[in-house]
Write a protein that holds these residues in place. Structure first.
Motif, short mmCIF file in Angstrom:
data_model
loop_
_atom_site.label_atom_id
_atom_site.label_comp_id
_atom_site.label_asym_id
_atom_site.label_seq_id
_atom_site.Cartn_x
_atom_site.Cartn_y
_atom_site.Cartn_z
N PRO A 1 1.54 4.98 6.16
CA PRO A 1 0.93 3.53 6.71
C PRO A 1 1.72 2.87 7.43
N LEU A 2 1.13 2.15 8.53
CA LEU A 2 1.90 1.44 9.49
C LEU A 2 1.75 -0.01 9.42
N MET A 3 2.38 -0.77 10.22
CA MET A 3 2.24 -2.03 10.60
C MET A 3 2.59 -2.45 11.77
N PHE A 4 2.31 -3.52 12.61
CA PHE A 4 2.90 -4.18 13.86
C PHE A 4 3.55 -5.28 13.60
N HIS A 5 4.56 -5.70 14.31
CA HIS A 5 5.04 -6.82 14.65
C HIS A 5 5.36 -7.34 16.00
N GLN A 6 5.10 -8.43 16.48
CA GLN A 6 5.59 -8.90 17.76
C GLN A 6 6.25 -10.17 17.74
N SER B 1 9.57 -8.34 23.25
CA SER B 1 8.29 -8.93 23.38
C SER B 1 7.25 -7.86 23.51
N SER B 2 7.47 -6.64 23.43
CA SER B 2 6.55 -5.55 22.89
C SER B 2 5.96 -5.46 21.53
N PRO B 3 4.73 -5.30 21.34
CA PRO B 3 4.35 -4.98 19.91
C PRO B 3 5.07 -3.88 19.41
N MET B 4 5.78 -3.86 18.12
CA MET B 4 6.58 -2.91 17.67
C MET B 4 5.53 -2.33 16.30
N CYS B 5 5.61 -1.05 16.29
CA CYS B 5 5.01 -0.30 15.13
C CYS B 5 5.94 0.04 14.25
N TYR B 6 5.86 -0.05 12.87
CA TYR B 6 6.66 0.66 11.95
C TYR B 6 5.95 1.12 10.83
N PRO B 7 6.77 1.92 10.24
CA PRO B 7 6.09 2.24 8.79
C PRO B 7 5.87 1.09 8.06
N LEU B 8 4.95 0.88 7.34
CA LEU B 8 4.63 -0.32 6.36
C LEU B 8 5.82 -0.52 5.44
N GLY B 9 6.21 -1.72 5.36
CA GLY B 9 7.35 -1.93 4.71
C GLY B 9 8.84 -1.79 5.20
N ASP B 10 8.92 -1.26 6.56
CA ASP B 10 10.29 -1.07 7.05
C ASP B 10 10.75 -2.30 7.82
N PHE B 11 9.89 -3.16 8.16
CA PHE B 11 10.21 -4.41 8.82
C PHE B 11 9.74 -5.59 7.78
N ILE B 12 10.71 -6.31 7.42
CA ILE B 12 10.24 -7.31 6.52
C ILE B 12 9.95 -8.69 7.12
N ILE B 13 8.58 -8.94 6.54
CA ILE B 13 7.96 -10.01 6.99
C ILE B 13 8.34 -11.27 6.29
N GLY C 1 -13.53 9.53 3.00
CA GLY C 1 -14.00 8.15 3.29
C GLY C 1 -12.86 7.08 3.34
N ALA C 2 -11.71 7.22 2.82
CA ALA C 2 -10.58 6.30 2.79
C ALA C 2 -10.22 5.79 4.09
N HIS C 3 -10.32 4.66 4.39
CA HIS C 3 -9.75 4.04 5.78
C HIS C 3 -8.28 3.63 5.69
N ARG C 4 -7.88 3.77 6.92
CA ARG C 4 -6.50 3.58 7.38
C ARG C 4 -6.61 1.98 7.85
N THR C 5 -6.01 1.01 7.29
CA THR C 5 -5.76 -0.07 7.77
C THR C 5 -4.39 -0.58 8.32
N VAL C 6 -4.11 -1.39 9.50
CA VAL C 6 -3.07 -1.71 10.00
C VAL C 6 -2.71 -3.06 10.26
N PRO C 7 -2.06 -3.96 9.26
CA PRO C 7 -1.63 -5.23 9.68
C PRO C 7 -1.01 -5.81 10.88
N PHE C 8 -1.15 -6.82 11.42
CA PHE C 8 -0.44 -7.25 12.83
C PHE C 8 0.07 -8.38 12.41
N TYR C 9 1.40 -8.54 12.65
CA TYR C 9 2.25 -9.92 12.51
C TYR C 9 2.79 -10.19 13.71
N MET C 10 2.86 -11.63 13.94
CA MET C 10 3.65 -12.16 15.04
C MET C 10 4.69 -13.27 14.59
#
Length: 137
Positions: A38-43, A51-63, A84-93
């Motif tokens: 699982p993945l996540m984004f942070h900008q 200043s670029s959107p960064m993609c990390y394994p979910l939980g590797d970047f502390i929000i 039918g399992a969906h993959r969801t990716v949260p995006f934080y800034m």
């Protein structure tokens, strides 16, 4: 630009999306998910690659409290996955960056080139890029 996959809004009280992933981005994210889980984004809005959107394994970047979740993008099921399992990716800034960009709609795209070594797409010879436009009234 390719077709956009809209995010589900995540900011309390908002009903319209303010974020999308280009379909090329979704394709790459499926491949990255297969490698990293699982993945996540942070900008952050910092200088250089920050200043670029960064993609990390979910939980590797502390929000934290200084971050805003703009949305969650549903990538759909993995190609060939019949469960039918969906993959969801949260995006934080960062909240500070959001103050500057709160009137913009963001599309996360992917282009050839080398981004930051911390973002999971870097070894692929690709980098994520944020395209922005003013949000409709």
């Amino acid at each position: 630009m390719s077709e956009e996959i809209l995010a589900d809004p995540a900011i309390p009280g908002e009903t319209r999306p303010r974020l999308a992933f280009a379909s090329d981005t979704v394709e790459l994210l499926h491949a990255l998910w297969d490698r990293h889980g699982p993945l996540m984004f942070h900008q952050s809005g910092g200088c250089c690659d920050g200043s670029s959107p960064m993609c990390y394994p979910l939980g590797d970047f502390i929000i934290g409290g200084a971050d805003v979740q703009l949305g969650t993008v549903d990538l759909g099921p993995a190609p060939g996955d019949l469960s039918g399992a969906h993959r969801t990716v949260p995006f934080y800034m960062s909240a500070e960056q959001f103050e500057y960009w709160k009137h913009t709609f963001l599309t996360i795209d992917v282009v050839d080139g080398r981004g930051s070594g911390f973002s999971v797409e870097a070894p692929e010879g690709k980098r994520f890029l944020t395209r922005s436009r003013l949000m409709d009234g």
